[in-house]
Design a protein around this motif. Sequence first.
Motif, mmCIF file in Angstrom:
data_model
loop_
_atom_site.group_PDB
_atom_site.id
_atom_site.type_symbol
_atom_site.label_atom_id
_atom_site.label_comp_id
_atom_site.label_asym_id
_atom_site.label_seq_id
_atom_site.Cartn_x
_atom_site.Cartn_y
_atom_site.Cartn_z
ATOM 1 N N SER A 81 -2.845 6.693 -10.980
ATOM 2 C CA SER A 81 -3.524 5.411 -11.134
ATOM 3 C C SER A 81 -4.950 5.448 -10.619
ATOM 4 O O SER A 81 -5.750 4.579 -10.928
ATOM 5 C CB SER A 81 -2.745 4.312 -10.399
ATOM 6 O OG SER A 81 -2.676 4.612 -9.008
ATOM 7 N N LEU A 82 -5.287 6.486 -9.767
ATOM 8 C CA LEU A 82 -6.643 6.584 -9.241
ATOM 9 C C LEU A 82 -7.576 7.343 -10.154
ATOM 10 O O LEU A 82 -8.757 7.446 -9.879
ATOM 11 C CB LEU A 82 -6.627 7.257 -7.857
ATOM 12 C CG LEU A 82 -5.936 6.465 -6.756
ATOM 13 C CD1 LEU A 82 -5.949 7.265 -5.464
ATOM 14 C CD2 LEU A 82 -6.591 5.122 -6.568
ATOM 15 N N LYS B 297 -11.147 3.303 -2.143
ATOM 16 C CA LYS B 297 -10.094 4.054 -2.839
ATOM 17 C C LYS B 297 -9.591 5.252 -2.044
ATOM 18 O O LYS B 297 -8.425 5.633 -2.167
ATOM 19 C CB LYS B 297 -10.606 4.510 -4.199
ATOM 20 C CG LYS B 297 -10.784 3.367 -5.180
ATOM 21 C CD LYS B 297 -11.118 3.886 -6.571
ATOM 22 C CE LYS B 297 -11.184 2.730 -7.577
ATOM 23 N NZ LYS B 297 -11.444 3.205 -8.960
ATOM 24 N N LEU B 298 -10.472 5.879 -1.235
ATOM 25 C CA LEU B 298 -10.077 7.099 -0.524
ATOM 26 C C LEU B 298 -9.570 6.816 0.887
ATOM 27 O O LEU B 298 -8.805 7.611 1.433
ATOM 28 C CB LEU B 298 -11.252 8.076 -0.445
ATOM 29 C CG LEU B 298 -11.760 8.656 -1.770
ATOM 30 C CD1 LEU B 298 -12.969 9.546 -1.527
ATOM 31 C CD2 LEU B 298 -10.654 9.438 -2.469
ATOM 32 N N ARG C 112 -1.704 2.785 -1.306
ATOM 33 C CA ARG C 112 -0.953 3.660 -2.204
ATOM 34 C C ARG C 112 -1.344 5.119 -1.989
ATOM 35 O O ARG C 112 -0.499 6.017 -1.932
ATOM 36 C CB ARG C 112 -1.197 3.236 -3.650
ATOM 37 C CG ARG C 112 -0.475 4.085 -4.678
ATOM 38 C CD ARG C 112 -0.865 3.640 -6.077
ATOM 39 N NE ARG C 112 -0.297 4.535 -7.070
ATOM 40 C CZ ARG C 112 0.860 4.344 -7.676
ATOM 41 N NH1 ARG C 112 1.589 3.283 -7.375
ATOM 42 N NH2 ARG C 112 1.302 5.198 -8.577
ATOM 43 N N VAL C 113 -2.661 5.371 -1.854
ATOM 44 C CA VAL C 113 -3.136 6.745 -1.632
ATOM 45 C C VAL C 113 -2.648 7.282 -0.291
ATOM 46 O O VAL C 113 -2.171 8.420 -0.183
ATOM 47 C CB VAL C 113 -4.677 6.801 -1.720
ATOM 48 C CG1 VAL C 113 -5.182 8.167 -1.263
ATOM 49 C CG2 VAL C 113 -5.134 6.510 -3.131
ATOM 50 N N GLN D 239 -0.030 6.333 1.493
ATOM 51 C CA GLN D 239 1.406 6.589 1.458
ATOM 52 C C GLN D 239 1.710 7.866 0.678
ATOM 53 O O GLN D 239 2.598 8.653 1.059
ATOM 54 C CB GLN D 239 2.125 5.390 0.835
ATOM 55 C CG GLN D 239 2.145 4.157 1.712
ATOM 56 C CD GLN D 239 2.803 2.982 1.015
ATOM 57 O OE1 GLN D 239 3.028 3.002 -0.206
ATOM 58 N NE2 GLN D 239 3.101 1.928 1.791
ATOM 59 N N PHE D 240 0.978 8.069 -0.399
ATOM 60 C CA PHE D 240 1.191 9.282 -1.184
ATOM 61 C C PHE D 240 0.878 10.537 -0.355
ATOM 62 O O PHE D 240 1.621 11.524 -0.388
ATOM 63 C CB PHE D 240 0.311 9.242 -2.435
ATOM 64 C CG PHE D 240 0.392 10.485 -3.278
ATOM 65 C CD1 PHE D 240 1.430 10.661 -4.190
ATOM 66 C CD2 PHE D 240 -0.547 11.498 -3.154
ATOM 67 C CE1 PHE D 240 1.509 11.806 -4.960
ATOM 68 C CE2 PHE D 240 -0.471 12.650 -3.913
ATOM 69 C CZ PHE D 240 0.562 12.809 -4.821
ATOM 70 N N LEU D 241 -0.212 10.490 0.414
ATOM 71 C CA LEU D 241 -0.581 11.649 1.241
ATOM 72 C C LEU D 241 0.437 11.893 2.341
ATOM 73 O O LEU D 241 0.768 13.048 2.662
ATOM 74 C CB LEU D 241 -1.972 11.436 1.847
ATOM 75 C CG LEU D 241 -3.130 11.427 0.845
ATOM 76 C CD1 LEU D 241 -4.449 11.120 1.561
ATOM 77 C CD2 LEU D 241 -3.236 12.754 0.113
ATOM 78 N N LEU D 242 0.956 10.797 2.940
ATOM 79 C CA LEU D 242 1.962 10.970 3.984
ATOM 80 C C LEU D 242 3.232 11.567 3.414
ATOM 81 O O LEU D 242 3.839 12.480 4.013
ATOM 82 C CB LEU D 242 2.248 9.636 4.652
ATOM 83 C CG LEU D 242 1.127 9.059 5.531
ATOM 84 C CD1 LEU D 242 1.506 7.657 6.016
ATOM 85 C CD2 LEU D 242 0.842 9.979 6.715
ATOM 86 N N LEU D 243 3.661 11.067 2.240
ATOM 87 C CA LEU D 243 4.871 11.611 1.632
ATOM 88 C C LEU D 243 4.642 13.001 1.041
ATOM 89 O O LEU D 243 5.568 13.797 0.940
ATOM 90 C CB LEU D 243 5.359 10.649 0.539
ATOM 91 C CG LEU D 243 5.865 9.293 1.032
ATOM 92 C CD1 LEU D 243 6.192 8.384 -0.137
ATOM 93 C CD2 LEU D 243 7.087 9.481 1.924
#
Length: 593
Positions: free
Chosen positions: A443-444, A513-514, A519-520, A522-526
């Motif tokens: 989505s980014l 955004k960065l 969302r970003v 959480q994505f990096l943590l996961l």
Amino acid sequence: MLACCSDAFQYQTNKVTRIRSMNYGTIKWIFHMIVFSYVSFALVSDKLYQRKEPVVSSVHTKVKGIAEVREVIMEDGMEKETQTVFDTADYTFPLQGNSFFVMTNFLKTEGQEQKLCPEYPTRRTLCSSDQGCKKGWMDPQSKGIQTGRCIVYKGKDKTCEVSAWCPAEAAEEAPRPALLSSAENFTVLIKNNIDFPGHNYTTRNILQDINNTCTFHKIRNPRCPIFRLGDIFQETGDNFSEVAIQGGIMGIEIYWDCNLDSWSHHCYPKYSFRRLDDKTTNETLYPGYNFRYAKYYKENNVEKRTLIKVFGIRFDILVFGTGGKFDIIQLIVYIGSTLSYFGLATMFIDFLIDTYSSKCCRSHVYRYCRCCECCAVNEYYYRKKCESIVEPKPTLKYVSFVDELHIRMVDQRLLGKSLQDVNGEKVPRPLMDFTDLSRLPLSLQDPAPTPGHPEEIQLLSGETTPRSSDSPGWCQCGHCLPSQLPESHRCLEELCCRKKPGACITTSEPFQKLVLSRRVLQFLLLYQEPLLALDADATNNQLRHCAYRCYTMWRFGSRDLADFAILPSCCRWRIRREFPKAGGQYSGFKSPY
């Protein structure tokens, strides 16, 4: 224990940077060909594939020749000439070691017997009365023991009386020409046996088919072991007749360079000659070579002797050399030791890259030369090859301003009231690595362009936003807040995102955004921990620290610098407002070391 064992069974290797350049490739191969040619030539010419062993030798000599000596003696008050024939037993003397001596000149003092007599007059022995002589005095330069009397020697000359072999020997010059000047025609046979114990090889310099009437000649007969004494001196450029007067020392060198390999076997001596004493006899305090010996006899039951001062030439035979035989271990050692020579090409090319990529060299070339592109290329190679790092001291901090292209390195010990006011040392910003952006959610990614509408890039506005009422005086963007830390540590958080007044970085789209995108984050943590449990209370803390890390990696570009980076106050408070902490108490910056 298992961890230690697993660490032991590891292999490490160096990382290589391959530069595809025609110029440097040509330099490399030129160096490699030169080194390879030299190594191959030295291997063959010096036989470095052989195991060398020094020679063990023994020497035996035989001198032959006849000389006629004419002397004038006094008999019954009249001069009488005598003729004497000297053979080998008369003019050769046994010496220790690999040496032999040939007499060429002599002085005789005949009819000496033990009694009292005056010494030969010299500056040390002349006297005028008995007071000039000391009874029992034994001078090392004297011929006997003084009796304490001063007596007449001859005419008006008086000397001290001594108890010695009388008459005392006279201090006379050696006869000119030498009495045995014909000794230059004498010949000497040199027998030299050698052995190489490690190679189990023995030989000698006298071959089976040798002609026993030969005479050594450097060109016509170089292996003949029979030498004419006059020819030896001709080889060294000396005159035998001159040396024969006072005597001297001559070296005969026998060099054995033996190749004991079956396919190229040879083991023959090479003779050379060298004058070993001082040639300048006129300037030497004790010139030449001489010694004394006596012949004893009895006459009318009285023991007498004839003292002879002998002048001659001592020949020292010097044997040296090596014997070599092929040895696989020696060959492997030589090859291994020469492999490092191929590294000369790498050293030279690295020197060129380092030299022409330095700042001083670039400024010099830009000013005086047309090779600007050479420095630019070398600078690119240098950045690919070398990584500059700074020692990670706890007091070292890094700051980045959005209106500057470089990073500033600051020592915490030099801080004043505010980190904003410290200039620090300028550090080049590392090159951006965009590979991590591919990990972001789909989505980014950029949306598909709308037909008929040109694409626009949102720029950071240069207009200054209205200052907040809580904004401190050192803030340039209007979004910073005072620090909550004690006054002693407050200076570390007194930092704005700008060096000069302007728009705050927190208002830019990349920051949204960065850094602030939930969302970003959480994505990096996961991405780092797929099974991470993001509970409601701990989520903000994890997202906040992840946002801190995203900002430092974005603005500083290097993990080494990001570990010591200081976030601007505006960015820190913007992240805290987005991901607040329960209670609102924050610990502030903590060094990772």
